[in-house]
Design an enzyme around this catalytic site. Structure first.
Site, mmCIF file in Angstrom:
data_model
loop_
_atom_site.group_PDB
_atom_site.id
_atom_site.type_symbol
_atom_site.label_atom_id
_atom_site.label_comp_id
_atom_site.label_asym_id
_atom_site.label_seq_id
_atom_site.Cartn_x
_atom_site.Cartn_y
_atom_site.Cartn_z
ATOM 1 C CB ALA A 40 -4.264 -2.931 4.155
ATOM 2 C CB ILE A 48 -13.296 -2.981 5.528
ATOM 3 C CG1 ILE A 48 -12.448 -3.505 4.356
ATOM 4 C CG2 ILE A 48 -13.191 -1.469 5.624
ATOM 5 C CD1 ILE A 48 -12.987 -3.138 2.995
ATOM 6 C CG ASP A 49 -9.778 -7.586 7.605
ATOM 7 O OD1 ASP A 49 -10.063 -7.424 8.804
ATOM 8 O OD2 ASP A 49 -8.618 -7.449 7.173
ATOM 9 C CG HIS A 87 -11.364 3.334 6.908
ATOM 10 N ND1 HIS A 87 -10.097 3.191 6.397
ATOM 11 C CD2 HIS A 87 -11.418 4.601 7.392
ATOM 12 C CE1 HIS A 87 -9.421 4.315 6.578
ATOM 13 N NE2 HIS A 87 -10.190 5.180 7.183
ATOM 14 C CB CYS A 134 -31.019 0.850 2.645
ATOM 15 S SG CYS A 134 -31.929 2.066 1.684
ATOM 16 C CB CYS A 137 -34.736 3.334 4.821
ATOM 17 S SG CYS A 137 -34.434 1.589 4.454
ATOM 18 C CB CYS A 189 -33.599 -0.707 0.168
ATOM 19 S SG CYS A 189 -34.375 -0.947 1.763
ATOM 20 C CB CYS A 200 -37.119 2.711 0.978
ATOM 21 S SG CYS A 200 -35.323 2.762 1.044
ATOM 22 C CB SER A 209 1.107 3.169 3.735
ATOM 23 O OG SER A 209 -0.234 3.599 3.587
HETATM 24 P P1 NAD Z 1 -1.844 0.539 2.755
HETATM 25 O O1 NAD Z 1 -2.056 -0.448 1.646
HETATM 26 O O2 NAD Z 1 -1.740 1.968 2.398
HETATM 27 O O3 NAD Z 1 -0.495 0.162 3.536
HETATM 28 C C1 NAD Z 1 -0.225 -1.124 3.974
HETATM 29 C C2 NAD Z 1 1.182 -1.111 4.562
HETATM 30 O O4 NAD Z 1 1.408 -2.361 5.146
HETATM 31 C C3 NAD Z 1 2.277 -0.901 3.501
HETATM 32 O O5 NAD Z 1 3.146 0.121 3.931
HETATM 33 C C4 NAD Z 1 2.986 -2.249 3.426
HETATM 34 O O6 NAD Z 1 4.369 -2.142 3.264
HETATM 35 C C5 NAD Z 1 2.686 -2.824 4.797
HETATM 36 N N1 NAD Z 1 2.600 -4.286 4.832
HETATM 37 C C6 NAD Z 1 1.962 -5.118 3.964
HETATM 38 N N2 NAD Z 1 2.061 -6.387 4.374
HETATM 39 C C7 NAD Z 1 2.804 -6.374 5.513
HETATM 40 C C8 NAD Z 1 3.256 -7.378 6.392
HETATM 41 N N3 NAD Z 1 2.965 -8.666 6.219
HETATM 42 N N4 NAD Z 1 3.995 -6.991 7.462
HETATM 43 C C9 NAD Z 1 4.298 -5.693 7.680
HETATM 44 N N5 NAD Z 1 3.893 -4.704 6.867
HETATM 45 C C10 NAD Z 1 3.144 -5.035 5.804
HETATM 46 O O7 NAD Z 1 -2.974 0.285 3.831
HETATM 47 P P2 NAD Z 1 -3.512 1.205 5.035
HETATM 48 O O8 NAD Z 1 -2.427 2.023 5.604
HETATM 49 O O9 NAD Z 1 -4.320 0.331 5.902
HETATM 50 O O10 NAD Z 1 -4.513 2.243 4.386
HETATM 51 C C11 NAD Z 1 -5.234 2.082 3.234
HETATM 52 C C12 NAD Z 1 -6.694 1.697 3.303
HETATM 53 O O11 NAD Z 1 -6.722 0.344 3.028
HETATM 54 C C13 NAD Z 1 -7.489 1.776 4.542
HETATM 55 O O12 NAD Z 1 -8.465 2.740 4.352
HETATM 56 C C14 NAD Z 1 -8.224 0.399 4.649
HETATM 57 O O13 NAD Z 1 -9.577 0.624 4.882
HETATM 58 C C15 NAD Z 1 -8.008 -0.187 3.323
HETATM 59 N N6 NAD Z 1 -7.825 -1.627 3.102
HETATM 60 C C16 NAD Z 1 -8.211 -2.551 4.028
HETATM 61 C C17 NAD Z 1 -7.998 -3.895 3.783
HETATM 62 C C18 NAD Z 1 -8.469 -4.897 4.811
HETATM 63 O O14 NAD Z 1 -9.489 -4.690 5.441
HETATM 64 N N7 NAD Z 1 -7.719 -5.976 5.019
HETATM 65 C C19 NAD Z 1 -7.363 -4.305 2.611
HETATM 66 C C20 NAD Z 1 -6.977 -3.323 1.674
HETATM 67 C C21 NAD Z 1 -7.214 -1.986 1.946
#
Ligand code: NAD
Length: 269
Positions: free
Chosen positions: A24, A105-106, A123, A131, A134, A156, A159, A198
């Site tokens: 993220a 997921i973005d 993810h 759905c 189905c 859906c 179904c 993280s």
């Molecule tokens: P997390 O929130 O656990 O960790 C994010 C890490 O990124 C943190 O340690 C934070 O310090 C660091 N961080 C934030 N901004 C930063 C930057 N600009 N530069 C450097 N580091 C930065 O996220 P994760 O480890 O991806 O896991 C958590 C879950 O979050 C995943 O399952 C994911 O599917 C989901 N998620 C996805 C999105 C997205 O698609 N953008 C958003 C939120 C959560």
């Protein structure tokens, strides 16, 4: 920081099977909140409300899920790729990328221009809906339109099954093909670069260890320390966008210099 950026660029130049692993934190510069930072998703919502079993359990939970998911989707839908996504797309153009494994997921790696076959989404992706009975697929905007018109829990057309965004909720099975592929590519990689995670969400967080056990060098770029820093060859704590932009500039510079040398006739060397 300069020295570490140079070291990361050098490792990328030397690598022949580079896997980049994003979380993220790779997308916060695009305006999408991560989970665990202050102001992140967990400051606003309870993780339990995202559990898959809750979604299945009651109409009330599903209504709550769709409310939260609708709020989050607003920031995802219009987000633009940032310097992290652009750098990773450039690495593919330079023929330096085996694949990008993402927890996100973005859909921003797609928007940045990485080809579909180079992106492994562990993810899922929030831009489509399926759905649960189905498997019929829907465009997310079409489903959001129904919600805007007052539907609380979309179902859906074919179904009457439950519709859910194509993302993996806590407690939901990981996608088999993507998970296996990500493990295999990590194990086969010679360089594994984590950007903005993280490294606490399993099983995704075990990928860097898997890569390390397969003999890869491990680089972790994150704003704060992670539980896997001790295994890493390089740890760089800082803003991912700026770091990736600077790493890319070095890789491009050295790549051009190498190409020049290989094109220079021997007697001129
Ligand atoms: P997390 O929130 O656990 O960790 C994010 C890490 O990124 C943190 O340690 C934070 O310090 C660091 N961080 C934030 N901004 C930063 C930057 N600009 N530069 C450097 N580091 C930065 O996220 P994760 O480890 O991806 O896991 C958590 C879950 O979050 C995943 O399952 C994911 O599917 C989901 N998620 C996805 C999105 C997205 O698609 N953008 C958003 C939120 C959560």
């Amino acid at each position: 920081m300069e020295e570490l950026i140079e070291r990361i660029a050098e490792l990328i130049i030397e690598s022949t099977r580079l896997v980049v692993f994003t979380g993220a934190g790779a997308s916060t510069e695009s305006g999408i909140a991560d989970f665990r930072s202050s102001g992140g998703v967990w400051d606003k919502y309870k993780p339990e409300d995202f559990y898959f079993q809750r979604f299945l359990a009651s109409e009330e939970s599903r209504e709550r899920y769709w409310q939260m998911s609708t709020e989050m989707y607003a920031s995802l839908r219009d987000a633009k790729p940032n310097r992290v996504h652009i750098a990773i797309a450039e690495l593919e153009k330079l023929d330096k990328l085996d694949c990008v494994v993402t927890q996100n997921i973005d859909g921003l790696h797609h928007k940045a221009g990485n080809s579909r076959e180079k992106i492994i989404e562990l993810h899922g992706n929030a831009l489509s809906v399926s759905c649960l009975s189905c498997s019929k697929k829907y465009d997310r905007d079409e489903v959001q339109d129904r919600i805007r018109k007052g539907v609380k829990v979309p179902r859906c057309d074919d179904c009457e099954g439950l519709l859910k965004p194509d993302t993996i909720s806590f407690g939901q099975a990981m996608p088999v093909r993507e998970t296996n592929e990500a493990y295999k590519r990590s194990l086969d990689s010679d360089l594994f670069v984590v950007v903005g995670s993280s490294l606490v969400v399993q099983p995704a967080a075990s990928m860097p260890i898997n890569a390390k056990q397969g003999g890869a060098k491990l680089v972790i770029i994150n704003r704060e320390p992670t539980p896997h820093d001790g295994y890493a060859d390089v740890v760089l704590n800082g803003p991912a966008g700026e770091i990736m932009e600077r790493v890319l500039a070095k890789v491009k510079g050295e790549n051009q210099a190498l190409m020049k040398i290989s094109r220079t006739p021997e007697k001129e060397l």
